[in-house]
Design a protein around this motif. Sequence first.
Motif, mmCIF file in Angstrom:
data_model
loop_
_atom_site.group_PDB
_atom_site.id
_atom_site.type_symbol
_atom_site.label_atom_id
_atom_site.label_comp_id
_atom_site.label_asym_id
_atom_site.label_seq_id
_atom_site.Cartn_x
_atom_site.Cartn_y
_atom_site.Cartn_z
ATOM 1 N N THR A 8 0.837 -1.205 0.000
ATOM 2 C CA THR A 8 0.000 0.000 0.000
ATOM 3 C C THR A 8 0.866 1.248 0.000
ATOM 4 O O THR A 8 0.597 2.197 -0.738
ATOM 5 N N ARG A 9 1.927 1.256 0.790
ATOM 6 C CA ARG A 9 2.825 2.418 0.814
ATOM 7 C C ARG A 9 3.486 2.628 -0.542
ATOM 8 O O ARG A 9 3.645 3.761 -0.993
ATOM 9 N N SER A 13 3.003 5.930 -2.873
ATOM 10 C CA SER A 13 4.146 6.642 -3.431
ATOM 11 C C SER A 13 3.955 6.871 -4.927
ATOM 12 O O SER A 13 4.203 7.970 -5.441
ATOM 13 N N ARG A 14 3.474 5.874 -5.629
ATOM 14 C CA ARG A 14 3.210 5.992 -7.073
ATOM 15 C C ARG A 14 2.076 6.993 -7.338
ATOM 16 O O ARG A 14 2.150 7.790 -8.264
ATOM 17 N N ILE A 15 1.036 6.934 -6.507
ATOM 18 C CA ILE A 15 -0.082 7.871 -6.624
ATOM 19 C C ILE A 15 0.430 9.303 -6.500
ATOM 20 O O ILE A 15 0.110 10.169 -7.318
ATOM 21 N N LEU A 16 1.236 9.564 -5.472
ATOM 22 C CA LEU A 16 1.764 10.912 -5.251
ATOM 23 C C LEU A 16 2.629 11.367 -6.416
ATOM 24 O O LEU A 16 2.520 12.510 -6.869
ATOM 25 N N ASP A 17 3.460 10.478 -6.937
ATOM 26 C CA ASP A 17 4.312 10.818 -8.068
ATOM 27 C C ASP A 17 3.477 11.256 -9.268
ATOM 28 O O ASP A 17 3.757 12.284 -9.896
ATOM 29 N N GLU A 18 2.448 10.503 -9.577
ATOM 30 C CA GLU A 18 1.601 10.843 -10.726
ATOM 31 C C GLU A 18 0.831 12.138 -10.493
ATOM 32 O O GLU A 18 0.674 12.946 -11.417
ATOM 33 N N ALA A 73 -9.484 -5.942 -10.067
ATOM 34 C CA ALA A 73 -8.678 -6.704 -11.018
ATOM 35 C C ALA A 73 -7.937 -5.763 -11.962
ATOM 36 O O ALA A 73 -6.775 -5.997 -12.315
ATOM 37 N N LEU A 74 -8.585 -4.684 -12.355
ATOM 38 C CA LEU A 74 -7.946 -3.702 -13.219
ATOM 39 C C LEU A 74 -6.781 -3.045 -12.501
ATOM 40 O O LEU A 74 -5.709 -2.838 -13.070
ATOM 41 N N GLU A 75 -6.975 -2.725 -11.232
ATOM 42 C CA GLU A 75 -5.890 -2.141 -10.443
ATOM 43 C C GLU A 75 -4.692 -3.074 -10.425
ATOM 44 O O GLU A 75 -3.560 -2.652 -10.657
ATOM 45 N N GLU A 76 -4.906 -4.345 -10.163
ATOM 46 C CA GLU A 76 -3.799 -5.302 -10.102
ATOM 47 C C GLU A 76 -3.116 -5.449 -11.456
ATOM 48 O O GLU A 76 -1.891 -5.548 -11.532
ATOM 49 N N SER A 77 -3.896 -5.457 -12.535
ATOM 50 C CA SER A 77 -3.305 -5.555 -13.875
ATOM 51 C C SER A 77 -2.446 -4.336 -14.178
ATOM 52 O O SER A 77 -1.311 -4.465 -14.641
ATOM 53 N N TYR A 78 -2.986 -3.137 -13.914
ATOM 54 C CA TYR A 78 -2.213 -1.921 -14.136
ATOM 55 C C TYR A 78 -0.961 -1.905 -13.265
ATOM 56 O O TYR A 78 0.116 -1.560 -13.718
ATOM 57 N N TRP A 79 -1.121 -2.266 -12.003
ATOM 58 C CA TRP A 79 0.001 -2.221 -11.068
ATOM 59 C C TRP A 79 1.121 -3.140 -11.539
ATOM 60 O O TRP A 79 2.299 -2.802 -11.440
ATOM 61 N N ALA A 80 0.763 -4.292 -12.077
ATOM 62 C CA ALA A 80 1.775 -5.233 -12.572
ATOM 63 C C ALA A 80 2.542 -4.640 -13.753
ATOM 64 O O ALA A 80 3.711 -4.977 -13.970
ATOM 65 N N LEU A 81 1.912 -3.769 -14.517
ATOM 66 C CA LEU A 81 2.544 -3.187 -15.694
ATOM 67 C C LEU A 81 3.299 -1.889 -15.412
ATOM 68 O O LEU A 81 4.105 -1.451 -16.236
ATOM 69 N N VAL A 82 3.054 -1.264 -14.285
ATOM 70 C CA VAL A 82 3.696 0.012 -13.981
ATOM 71 C C VAL A 82 5.210 -0.164 -14.019
ATOM 72 O O VAL A 82 5.754 -1.099 -13.476
ATOM 73 N N GLU A 92 -1.577 6.471 -16.645
ATOM 74 C CA GLU A 92 -1.142 6.511 -15.256
ATOM 75 C C GLU A 92 -2.214 7.123 -14.356
ATOM 76 O O GLU A 92 -2.445 6.662 -13.248
ATOM 77 N N LEU A 93 -2.891 8.150 -14.853
ATOM 78 C CA LEU A 93 -3.950 8.758 -14.048
ATOM 79 C C LEU A 93 -5.139 7.817 -13.917
ATOM 80 O O LEU A 93 -5.806 7.795 -12.878
ATOM 81 N N MET A 94 -5.410 7.024 -14.945
ATOM 82 C CA MET A 94 -6.465 6.011 -14.828
ATOM 83 C C MET A 94 -6.100 5.005 -13.748
ATOM 84 O O MET A 94 -6.946 4.587 -12.962
ATOM 85 N N LEU A 95 -4.835 4.618 -13.700
ATOM 86 C CA LEU A 95 -4.362 3.702 -12.666
ATOM 87 C C LEU A 95 -4.557 4.314 -11.284
ATOM 88 O O LEU A 95 -5.060 3.665 -10.376
ATOM 89 N N VAL A 96 -4.188 5.582 -11.127
ATOM 90 C CA VAL A 96 -4.346 6.255 -9.840
ATOM 91 C C VAL A 96 -5.808 6.223 -9.407
ATOM 92 O O VAL A 96 -6.121 5.912 -8.263
#
Length: 121
Positions: A8-9, A13-18, A73-82, A92-96
């Motif tokens: 989660t942390r 961190s990725r959320i804040l960066d984007e 499931a979409l979150e996990e798929s995006y996260w795996a590709l980040v 990236e904003l869609m992922l956030v």
Amino acid sequence: MNYANQITRQKVSRILDELYTALFIAGAQDISIKIKRWDDGLSISIESDYAPESRHKIEHLSRFLKPEVRNAALEESYWALVGSDRTGEDSELMLVGQMLDSADIFIYPEKVRMALFKKFE
């Protein structure tokens, strides 16, 4: 620290960066970020200025942060590709938006405030 909280942390961190990248693109000169740890997750408060001619970018950001449907499931798929797939700012904003559990965005002339929350996994 357990593994779920660590993930989660990393996501926060990725959320804040984007988000601060998107705000700088919208002409921000002054960004304030506050993060608070709760028993069930992390809350993020952001206040920023933006260039008046970039209001449409802030409105666009707001739409991405509050998707009508959150899909785990979409979150996990995006996260795996980040990190391996940088297809553009919007992806990236869609992922956030998918990663957040709640988002309240208040857009004012030349200022935006965001109240975001990410639950621990």
